[in-house]
Design a protein around this motif. Structure first.
Motif, PDB file in Angstrom:
ATOM      1  N   PRO A   1       5.969 -11.212   8.596  1.00 54.80           N
ATOM      2  CA  PRO A   1       5.502  -9.937   9.154  1.00 54.80           C
ATOM      3  C   PRO A   1       6.687  -9.157   9.735  1.00 54.80           C
ATOM      4  O   PRO A   1       7.640  -9.757  10.228  1.00 54.80           O
TER       5      PRO A   1
ATOM      6  N   VAL B   1       7.569  -5.390  12.081  1.00 55.71           N
ATOM      7  CA  VAL B   1       7.047  -4.283  12.877  1.00 55.71           C
ATOM      8  C   VAL B   1       7.942  -3.072  12.648  1.00 55.71           C
ATOM      9  O   VAL B   1       9.105  -3.209  12.259  1.00 55.71           O
ATOM     10  N   ALA B   2       7.392  -1.902  12.881  1.00 59.28           N
ATOM     11  CA  ALA B   2       8.172  -0.677  12.729  1.00 59.28           C
ATOM     12  C   ALA B   2       9.383  -0.732  13.649  1.00 59.28           C
ATOM     13  O   ALA B   2       9.269  -1.092  14.816  1.00 59.28           O
TER      14      ALA B   2
ATOM     15  N   GLN C   1      11.918  -2.802  13.209  1.00 57.81           N
ATOM     16  CA  GLN C   1      12.542  -4.126  13.147  1.00 57.81           C
ATOM     17  C   GLN C   1      13.713  -4.134  12.175  1.00 57.81           C
ATOM     18  O   GLN C   1      13.631  -3.597  11.079  1.00 57.81           O
TER      19      GLN C   1
ATOM     20  N   SER D   1      12.992  -1.402   9.265  1.00 59.68           N
ATOM     21  CA  SER D   1      11.748  -1.014   8.612  1.00 59.68           C
ATOM     22  C   SER D   1      11.141   0.170   9.355  1.00 59.68           C
ATOM     23  O   SER D   1      11.127   0.188  10.589  1.00 59.68           O
TER      24      SER D   1
ATOM     25  N   ALA E   1       5.074  -1.047   9.754  1.00 60.45           N
ATOM     26  CA  ALA E   1       4.654  -2.423  10.051  1.00 60.45           C
ATOM     27  C   ALA E   1       3.935  -2.985   8.836  1.00 60.45           C
ATOM     28  O   ALA E   1       3.325  -2.246   8.064  1.00 60.45           O
TER      29      ALA E   1
ATOM     30  N   GLU F   1       2.285  -2.545   3.679  1.00 56.84           N
ATOM     31  CA  GLU F   1       1.747  -2.061   4.955  1.00 56.84           C
ATOM     32  C   GLU F   1       0.356  -2.626   5.222  1.00 56.84           C
ATOM     33  O   GLU F   1      -0.421  -2.822   4.325  1.00 56.84           O
TER      34      GLU F   1
END
Length: 79
Positions: free
Chosen positions: A29, A31-32, A34, A50, A53, A78
């Motif tokens: 996973p 996250v926005a 990251q 990124s 997310a 997404e």
């Protein structure tokens, strides 16, 4: 699906150092915002992050692979 694009030319690295773990692996996973890797050009390192997310679906560039501006580095599924 969202593509993560190289901001500049250089060498893409998935790890912060040779003896370190990758920032992220396929299937992990994210996250926005990251960091998923870095691009090195003339000893200057720029983080690649990124914008969305989701789950890192795949890398389009091998570790230590050459990238140019606009090249797809990775794809995020997404959701």
């Amino acid at each position: 699906m969202a593509d993560i694009i190289s901001p500049l030319p250089g060498i893409f690295y998935r790890k912060p150092g040779p003896d370190k773990e990758p920032y992220v692996n396929e299937g992990d996973p994210v996250v926005a915002g990251q960091t998923i890797g870095v691009v090195e050009i003339m000893k200057q390192f720029t983080e690649v992050r990124s914008d969305v997310a989701g789950t890192l679906a795949r890398f389009s560039v091998e570790d230590a692979g050459t990238v140019n501006p606009g090249d797809v580095i990775a794809t995020v599924d997404e959701g």
